[in-house]
Design a protein around this motif. Structure first.
Motif, short mmCIF file in Angstrom:
data_model
loop_
_atom_site.label_atom_id
_atom_site.label_comp_id
_atom_site.label_asym_id
_atom_site.label_seq_id
_atom_site.Cartn_x
_atom_site.Cartn_y
_atom_site.Cartn_z
N LYS A 86 41.66 33.33 41.23
CA LYS A 86 41.09 34.49 40.56
C LYS A 86 41.14 34.33 39.05
CE LYS A 86 45.52 36.39 41.91
NZ LYS A 86 45.86 35.37 42.87
N GLY A 87 40.16 34.99 38.42
CA GLY A 87 40.19 35.13 36.97
C GLY A 87 39.73 33.94 36.16
N HIS A 88 39.31 32.84 36.80
CA HIS A 88 38.93 31.64 36.05
C HIS A 88 37.43 31.40 36.17
CE1 HIS A 88 43.21 31.16 36.04
NE2 HIS A 88 43.26 30.94 37.35
N HIS A 89 36.85 30.89 35.10
CA HIS A 89 35.40 30.67 35.04
C HIS A 89 35.14 29.22 34.66
CE1 HIS A 89 31.16 31.64 34.38
NE2 HIS A 89 31.25 30.93 33.27
N PHE A 90 34.66 28.43 35.61
CA PHE A 90 34.34 27.03 35.37
C PHE A 90 32.87 26.81 35.73
CE2 PHE A 90 38.88 26.96 36.91
CZ PHE A 90 39.44 26.87 35.64
N VAL A 121 38.73 33.17 46.00
CA VAL A 121 38.62 31.74 45.73
C VAL A 121 37.20 31.25 45.95
CG1 VAL A 121 39.24 30.83 48.02
CG2 VAL A 121 39.86 29.56 45.98
N VAL A 122 36.51 31.79 46.94
CA VAL A 122 35.09 31.45 47.13
C VAL A 122 34.30 31.83 45.89
CG1 VAL A 122 33.04 32.16 48.42
CG2 VAL A 122 35.10 31.49 49.65
N GLY A 123 34.68 32.93 45.26
CA GLY A 123 33.98 33.41 44.07
C GLY A 123 34.12 32.51 42.86
N ARG A 124 34.96 31.44 42.92
CA ARG A 124 35.03 30.50 41.79
C ARG A 124 33.80 29.60 41.76
NH1 ARG A 124 37.08 33.54 39.20
NH2 ARG A 124 37.19 34.89 41.01
N GLU A 149 49.93 37.78 37.76
CA GLU A 149 50.72 36.58 37.51
C GLU A 149 50.38 36.00 36.14
OE1 GLU A 149 49.64 33.19 40.06
OE2 GLU A 149 48.20 34.53 40.99
N ILE A 150 51.34 35.27 35.59
CA ILE A 150 51.21 34.74 34.24
C ILE A 150 50.03 33.79 34.12
CG2 ILE A 150 52.40 33.39 32.46
CD1 ILE A 150 55.03 34.30 33.69
N ALA A 151 49.71 33.08 35.21
CA ALA A 151 48.66 32.07 35.14
C ALA A 151 47.33 32.64 34.66
CB ALA A 151 48.47 31.43 36.52
N LEU A 152 47.10 33.91 34.89
CA LEU A 152 45.82 34.50 34.52
C LEU A 152 45.71 34.78 33.03
CD1 LEU A 152 45.33 37.05 37.45
CD2 LEU A 152 44.32 34.79 37.17
N THR A 153 46.83 34.72 32.30
CA THR A 153 46.77 35.07 30.88
C THR A 153 46.01 34.04 30.07
OG1 THR A 153 48.89 34.00 30.41
CG2 THR A 153 48.94 36.34 30.99
N VAL A 198 44.63 47.63 35.11
CA VAL A 198 45.31 46.81 36.12
C VAL A 198 44.26 45.88 36.70
CG1 VAL A 198 46.70 46.80 38.22
CG2 VAL A 198 46.89 48.71 36.63
N ASP A 199 44.28 44.62 36.25
CA ASP A 199 43.28 43.65 36.70
C ASP A 199 43.74 43.02 38.01
OD1 ASP A 199 40.98 42.19 36.68
OD2 ASP A 199 41.38 41.13 34.81
N GLU A 200 42.78 42.74 38.89
CA GLU A 200 43.09 42.25 40.24
C GLU A 200 44.06 43.21 40.92
OE1 GLU A 200 41.27 39.88 41.14
OE2 GLU A 200 40.78 38.72 39.36
N GLU A 201 43.72 44.49 40.92
CA GLU A 201 44.65 45.53 41.39
C GLU A 201 45.09 45.33 42.83
OE1 GLU A 201 44.26 48.19 43.70
OE2 GLU A 201 42.31 47.50 44.40
#
Length: 722
Positions: free
Chosen positions: A539-543, A576-579, A246-250, A311-314
């Protein structure tokens, strides 16, 4: 050598193959050339195809090709990929061509006009005019904006110099896209990351097709590892493609890519402007764009020399397209890598069962990152039994979770509440007569969006203002919201923690990639205390300061008979837990459930991915379901419910009977039996894995009496069953 009298052209319409045309005046366009051809009273876009033509129409009666575009040609490898995809998905090849043509459908950009000195002096040389002439004498031709910015003069000065013959307009070449530098900022990898990166870079450097599963826990640094594979491709002058679900991960990835390579990669998705699409498409075709990151549609770009596909998050089901040509972006990426003869890397913390089955079969090589990067620990996970920890009446957050959020806020840390449901409430009910407000076009309830004061169908987009009275009985002020969406959870948090700064992250609350990037920047800058989001945050975000994750309804989606429901919930909840706890501070996750004894919930709590996967695999094998068997969905839709069901029954009666393991279930009304005003009936084909199911289906379905008003869609390997 005689010129061909007929040229096959594949057009972007649902014909079974190319149509024959006469050559245009002048040179005969070779295969892969984009052309416009007459079809009835109109002109359509197509591509000159391989072969000699079907020869049905006499050469003397053929109409000539109307226009030959100067677009870069579709390569032989791309044409092979299209043919393969059309054969596998059982879609008309012209409909697959639309994916390529939609990207290609652009004329050359209008040249940028600049100004250059003629050598002639103006009649009157003012200080402003002198500054312009001295600048252009030193720099050469420049665009007007550049001249004005460098000299500070007005546009009237330029007009005066042009009118006086001292300047002349010239066409400026577009500046080349900056190339990513594979050695711009070399990373400091851990020993485990370096070992995995070494194997990937060796494969990319050697060239040739190989498939890898990059299997790493959340926060293990998978991105940094596959960036090294990309760097190897760039060093050899080849191109790299990164697909995201999805675009949000870019947004977050663009910054990481820019930090590694010195420039941001080219981006490809549906929200690009026509000018941006034209620039990227032509740059990719010319080989000038070395790195592209995009949604599944980027798979159809005209790469000149692909060196690696990521392919990320395959595992993500966002790669699956259900409308039009039904295909899975991950699977088609593997096919394109095979045809392009380059390595492909499938990255995930929760790999799909399909990918794990390919690892078991020896088709993919598995590379593992078992620990979080930098010594960070995986979050502690606790299941909250909602039967024993019920929220206050009308609320949806348990006392355990609200206490944890208050403690988190007091420490200056951030919380994330996850609920994969947009809007305020999924159902609006009349407390007087029991009427439920439904979509007139779909078998679905209208979702309340209280911030917009609207009811909306999330399937067809139908929107109505929220009524003051029940549309059925007329009782005023009787409509109540049932169930929570993210807007309702936001309202609850505002009541419980009024001092907390809140942010809703959902696809319909933020307007595109730029708004998402701004939201993620605000979270990273600690301008937000509580994030309430749908799967866009999973997914894909680091806070670094996000230490608490609360899953509001872990049971959502477990009921309904979807064979992938458990797998989807495990993947999404684990992601989501992994955030939580990705920085120096430890993380914690609270998962609310009314069924804490469910196998998938227990597996999430124990972080027992292997146990969950083994149980899922055993169940799928026992019943011959994917990835150990084949499924094909056949969806009929039309304006008349009876007619659609009649055709469905005919298909069931005429289905092949003499193939072991080949079964047809149905017809039955689809769960969404009415969608966008069309009645829908489904049949489900179950077949052994070894069977060439397309070869069995084609003659059966081709013989079916389906009138033009009824659509038949075939979905090989369906992921959704609505």
């Amino acid at each position: 050598m005689s010129l061909p009298q007929r040229i096959p052209v594949l057009v972007t319409l649902p014909f079974p193959g190319p149509l024959d045309y006469a050559p245009p005046g002048g040179a005969v366009p070779p295969p892969g050339t984009f052309v416009d051809v007459p079809l009835g009273p109109r002109r359509v876009t197509g591509v000159v195809w391989d072969g000699a033509g079907e020869g049905i129409v006499a050469a003397a009666k053929l109409r000539p090709i109307a226009l030959v575009h100067d677009w870069p040609a579709m390569t032989a490898k791309a044409r092979r990929f299209l043919d393969w995809m059309a054969g596998y998905t059982m879609a008309p090849p012209g409909m697959v061509l639309r994916h390529f043509a939609n990207a290609a459908n652009n004329d050359a950009a209008a040249p940028v006009t600049g100004y250059a000195p003629t050598g002639r002096q103006p009649d009157r040389v003012t200080p402003a005019r002198k500054a312009v002439l001295e600048l252009l004498a030193a720099e050469g031709a420049l665009a007007p904006a550049a001249i004005l910015a460098a000299t500070g003069v007005t546009s009237g000065v330029l007009r005066g110099l042009v009118d006086g013959g001292a300047l002349r307009p010239v066409a400026l070449a577009a500046p080349p896209a900056p190339r990513p530098d594979p050695d711009f900022a070399l990373p400091a990898l851990s020993e485990g990351q370096a070992a995995v990166a070494g194997e990937l870079t060796a494969a990319v450097g050697a060239g040739g097709y190989r498939a890898f599963l990059l299997d790493g826990v959340t926060g293990s640094g998978k991105t940094e590892v596959y960036l090294e594979a990309i760097a190897t491709a760039l060093r050899s002058g080849r191109q790299a493609l990164v697909l995201l679900p999805e675009i949000a991960l870019t947004a977050g990835l663009l910054e990481r890519f820019a930090a590694r390579f010195g420039v941001a990669p080219a981006v490809w998705h549906s929200d690009l402007t026509p000018a941006a699409r034209r620039r990227v498409w032509r740059g990719v075709a010319a080989g000038a764009v070395g790195l592209v990151i995009g949604a599944r549609s980027a798979l159809f770009l005209p790469f000149a020399d692909l060196g690696v596909i990521i392919v990320d998050e395959e595992h993500d089901q966002g790669f699956k397209q259900d409308d039009g040509v039904a295909y899975h972006g991950r699977d088609m990426a593997v096919v394109r890598a095979t045809i392009e003869d380059c390595p492909i890397v499938l990255a995930s913390a929760t790999p799909s069962l399909e990918t794990l089955a390919n690892v078991e079969a020896g088709r993919y090589r598995r590379l593992v990152l078992p620990e979080r990067h930098g010594g960070a620990m995986l979050p502690e996970v606790q299941i909250v039994d909602m039967r024993a920890n019920a929220p206050e009446r009308g609320n949806f957050l348990s006392p355990v979770l609200t206490r944890a959020m208050a403690e988190c806020l007091a420490r200056g840390e951030q919380s994330l509440l996850f609920l994969n449901r947009r809007g305020y409430a999924p159902l609006t009910l009349c407390r007087h007569c029991g009427h439920r407000i439904e979509c007139p076009n779909c078998t679905a309830w209208l979702v309340e969006h209280r911030n917009r004061r609207q009811l909306e169908c999330h399937h067809c987009g139908h929107i109505v203002p929220k009524p003051h009275a029940c549309p059925e009985c007329g009782e005023e002020d009787s409509l109540v919201a049932c169930g929570p969406g993210v807007e309702r959870i936001d309202e609850e948090v505002a009541n419980i923690l009024p001092q907390a700064r809140r942010l809703i992250l959902a696809s319909d609350t933020l307007g595109g990639p730029l708004a998402l990037a701004a939201a993620f920047d605000a979270i990273a800058a600690r301008e937000v205390d509580v994030v309430i989001g749908t799967q866009i945050v999973a997914k894909g975000h680091h806070f670094p300061f996000l230490t608490l994750v609360g899953v509001v309804d872990a049971d959502l989606g477990l009921d309904g008979g979807d064979l992938r429901a458990g797998e989807r919930i495990f993947q999404l909840t684990t992601q989501v837990v992994g955030r939580a706890g990705r920085g120096e501070r430890p993380g914690r996750a609270l998962i609310q459930s009314f069924d804490p004894e469910a196998g998938v919930i227990r597996a999430i709590a124990r972080n027992d991915r292997d146990g969950f996967v083994a149980a899922e695999q055993a169940a799928r094998k026992r019943h011959g379901l994917p990835p150990y068997g084949r499924l094909v969905a056949i969806i009929l839709s039309g304006p008349d419910q009876g007619e659609v069901m009649t055709i469905g029954r005919h298909l069931a009666r005429t289905a092949p009977r003499d193939i072991e393991g080949f079964d047809v279930l149905g017809p039955a009304p689809a769960p969404l039996s009415l969608l966008r005003g069309r009645h829908r009936v489904r049949l489900l084909v179950r077949a052994p894995r070894r069977l060439n199911v397309q070869a069995v289906l084609r003659p059966w379905l081709d013989a079916a009496p389906v009138p033009g008003r009824v659509r038949m869609q075939v979905d090989v390997d369906p992921y959704h069953f609505m």
